[in-house]
Design a protein around this motif. Structure first.
Motif, short mmCIF file in Angstrom:
data_model
loop_
_atom_site.label_atom_id
_atom_site.label_comp_id
_atom_site.label_asym_id
_atom_site.label_seq_id
_atom_site.Cartn_x
_atom_site.Cartn_y
_atom_site.Cartn_z
N THR A 112 30.85 46.02 42.27
CA THR A 112 31.91 45.06 42.00
C THR A 112 33.27 45.69 42.25
OG1 THR A 112 32.76 43.45 40.39
CG2 THR A 112 32.19 45.63 39.54
N GLY A 113 34.29 44.86 42.49
CA GLY A 113 35.60 45.44 42.72
C GLY A 113 36.65 44.40 43.07
N ILE A 114 37.81 44.90 43.47
CA ILE A 114 38.95 44.04 43.73
C ILE A 114 39.93 44.76 44.65
CG2 ILE A 114 40.35 44.86 41.76
CD1 ILE A 114 41.04 41.85 41.26
N GLY A 115 40.75 44.00 45.36
CA GLY A 115 41.74 44.58 46.24
C GLY A 115 42.83 45.29 45.48
N THR A 116 43.27 46.43 46.01
CA THR A 116 44.26 47.24 45.29
C THR A 116 45.54 47.50 46.09
OG1 THR A 116 43.13 49.25 46.06
CG2 THR A 116 42.52 48.40 43.88
N SER A 117 45.57 47.13 47.35
CA SER A 117 46.78 47.38 48.15
C SER A 117 47.87 46.37 47.78
CB SER A 117 46.46 47.27 49.64
OG SER A 117 46.16 45.92 49.98
N LYS A 159 46.87 38.02 48.57
CA LYS A 159 45.52 37.52 48.34
C LYS A 159 45.34 37.01 46.92
CE LYS A 159 40.66 38.93 48.64
NZ LYS A 159 39.72 40.02 49.01
N PHE A 160 45.91 37.75 45.95
CA PHE A 160 45.70 37.40 44.55
C PHE A 160 46.95 36.82 43.88
CE2 PHE A 160 42.73 40.99 45.31
CZ PHE A 160 41.55 40.29 45.13
N ASN A 161 48.10 36.92 44.52
CA ASN A 161 49.36 36.48 43.90
C ASN A 161 49.45 37.03 42.48
OD1 ASN A 161 51.83 35.15 43.63
ND2 ASN A 161 50.88 33.26 42.87
N SER A 162 49.26 38.34 42.39
CA SER A 162 49.13 38.98 41.09
C SER A 162 50.09 40.16 40.97
CB SER A 162 47.68 39.44 40.89
OG SER A 162 47.46 39.92 39.59
N LYS A 192 47.86 43.46 36.24
CA LYS A 192 46.77 42.49 36.09
C LYS A 192 45.54 42.91 36.91
CE LYS A 192 49.60 38.42 35.05
NZ LYS A 192 50.02 37.07 35.52
N ILE A 193 45.77 43.52 38.06
CA ILE A 193 44.65 43.99 38.88
C ILE A 193 43.85 45.06 38.14
CG2 ILE A 193 44.08 45.34 40.95
CD1 ILE A 193 44.67 42.39 41.52
N ILE A 194 44.54 45.96 37.47
CA ILE A 194 43.85 46.98 36.69
C ILE A 194 43.06 46.34 35.55
CG2 ILE A 194 44.19 48.92 35.10
CD1 ILE A 194 46.47 49.87 36.86
N GLU A 195 43.63 45.35 34.91
CA GLU A 195 42.93 44.64 33.83
C GLU A 195 41.65 43.99 34.36
OE1 GLU A 195 45.53 41.83 32.02
OE2 GLU A 195 46.94 43.34 31.26
N GLN A 196 41.73 43.33 35.52
CA GLN A 196 40.56 42.68 36.12
C GLN A 196 39.50 43.71 36.51
OE1 GLN A 196 43.14 39.80 38.76
NE2 GLN A 196 41.02 39.06 38.80
N ALA A 197 39.95 44.82 37.03
CA ALA A 197 39.02 45.88 37.43
C ALA A 197 38.26 46.41 36.22
CB ALA A 197 39.79 47.00 38.13
N ILE A 198 38.98 46.68 35.15
CA ILE A 198 38.35 47.17 33.91
C ILE A 198 37.35 46.15 33.37
CG2 ILE A 198 38.77 47.72 31.48
CD1 ILE A 198 41.46 48.96 32.38
N HIS A 199 37.77 44.90 33.33
CA HIS A 199 36.89 43.85 32.80
C HIS A 199 35.62 43.72 33.63
CE1 HIS A 199 35.68 40.27 30.66
NE2 HIS A 199 35.51 39.65 31.82
#
Length: 406
Positions: free
Chosen positions: A99-104, A111-114, A118-125
């Protein structure tokens, strides 16, 4: 000092299958997965279960069909995806959720409008949620190649803290140069708390033709796993080629690395994947292309006949190809012509060879390749026969190197 093992993570059935027109059904995937297990890959990424019912089914069937290899299912950092991945892995002896998410900055903003936070929070979750289902959780930082190293390190440190067992550093767009990618891996090894408790993985795309070079740079700087595909198939220009990275490691003992791949099975699984996917292998493809062990230049042919190593750094038998090939063209010399005739049972003396060679060149200038049938016609046109002693016939033709007559 002992050699370090590099784990081979094969994603032919997931990333490789994402090529347009390359769709595989569940039965075909199971056949390939079984062959991958025999080949010796450490991890099979079997599919993206939430993407379609057929992919979900394929992952389940593969889990039932293999026992020694880790079976991995892809998901986004979304609970539903992770649940589907976990369900598809129900019958796996060694399950892994990827599992994972974009980090650039590009992915975070467009892509995420984030935001980075918040990206770190989603990654941890995502990692915490996946750990509820399986112990082995791999996290991918999509577009890591274009992610600033300091932020990437922060993401990695957080997901490791919450249980990630493997950290995947994808060069998603094939953007990096080998030195840049190698330095990125080295930076993470030296700056991420807990990184030595996990497996650091490469996942490189070939948009600029650097996928294999980048993967090599990654493992030379501390990565322990390479994500790759048979024949280098995959999105756009493809992924790191399994056969290339494995043979680079095998042929360069000074790297002090090894894999568990049975390289003698490479040719057969390459052909299987090509036939199953309909993705033809380019003739000049390293290791598995039809020209990889073929020789048509006279200078090269003369050398290869005398000693294979003069123009081959790899023994074709090491990748499951029985023999090299001497291809007769207008670029071929007398040594190759004499050798091919000898394989047919004809031993020509110097005068006869000179005469036949002149006729051969007339043929070769008009055709791309000269066949055995045409070689016999050339003998007749040169008016050679056993009665005038210009030619000797032999049925005992042995040589120090096996060369295939094509």
């Amino acid at each position: 000092m002992g050699k370090n093992r590099i784990q081979i993570f094969d994603t032919s059935l997931r990333d490789g299958e994402q090529v347009p027109g390359c769709k595989l059904n569940a039965k075909e995937k199971v056949i390939i997965a079984k062959k991958l297990e025999v080949l010796g890959v450490d991890v099979i990424e079997a599919g993206f279960p939430t993407s379609s019912p057929e992919d979900y089914k394929s992952v389940q069937e593969i889990c039932r069909s293999v026992s020694k290899t880790i079976v991995c299912a892809l998901s986004r950092a979304v609970e539903k995806d992770i649940e589907m991945a976990a369900l598809s892995l129900k019958y796996a002896k060694k399950p892994r959720i990827h599992t994972g998410i974009g980090t650039s900055n590009c992915h975070i903003r467009y892509k995420f409008n984030s935001t980075p936070e918040k990206i770190i929070e989603q990654a941890i979750h995502a990692v915490k949620y996946a750990k509820k289902f399986v112990e082995d959780v791999e996290f991918y930082a999509e577009d890591a190649g274009r992610t600033e190293n300091e932020f990437l390190a922060k993401v990695c440190e957080n997901v490791i803290k919450y249980g990630a067992t493997v950290i995947n550093i994808p060069d998603t767009t094939g953007y990096c140069l080998p030195e840049e990618y190698g330095n990125k891996i080295r930076f993470l090894k030296e700056n991420v708390k807990g990184i030595h408790k996990t497996i650091l993985s490469t996942h490189c795309h070939n948009d600029l033709g650097l996928a294999t070079a980048n993967s090599l740079a990654g493992i030379m700087n501390g990565a322990e796993q390479v994500e790759c595909t048979i024949n280098g198939i995959g999105e756009r220009a493809g992924n790191t080629s399994l056969e290339e990275i494995v043979m680079i490691i095998k042929q360069n003992s000074h790297l002090n690395l090894f894999t568990n791949i049975n390289t003698k099975l490479i040719s057969s699984i390459s052909n299987l994947v090509s036939e199953s996917t309909g993705m033809k292998i380019q003739a000049n493809k390293a290791i598995v292309g039809t020209n990889a062990f073929s020789h048509s230049s006279g200078i090269h042919q003369d050398g290869i006949i005398k000693k294979r190593e003069t123009y081959e750094s790899i023994n074709p038998e090491d990748v499951g190809i029985n023999e090299s090939s001497i291809i007769l063209t207008a670029r071929s010399g007398r040594a190759a012509l004499a050798y091919r005739y000898k394989k047919l049972g004809y031993l020509l003396n110097k005068n006869s060879l000179d005469l036949v060679y002149s006729v051969f060149l007339e043929y070769a200038d008009k055709k791309k390749e000269i066949t055995d049938t045409e070689l016999k016609i050339i003998l007749k046109q040169a008016n050679l026969n056993e009665k005038n002693n210009q030619m000797l016939h032999t049925t005992n033709t042995t040589n120090s190197i096996r060369i295939n007559v094509v």
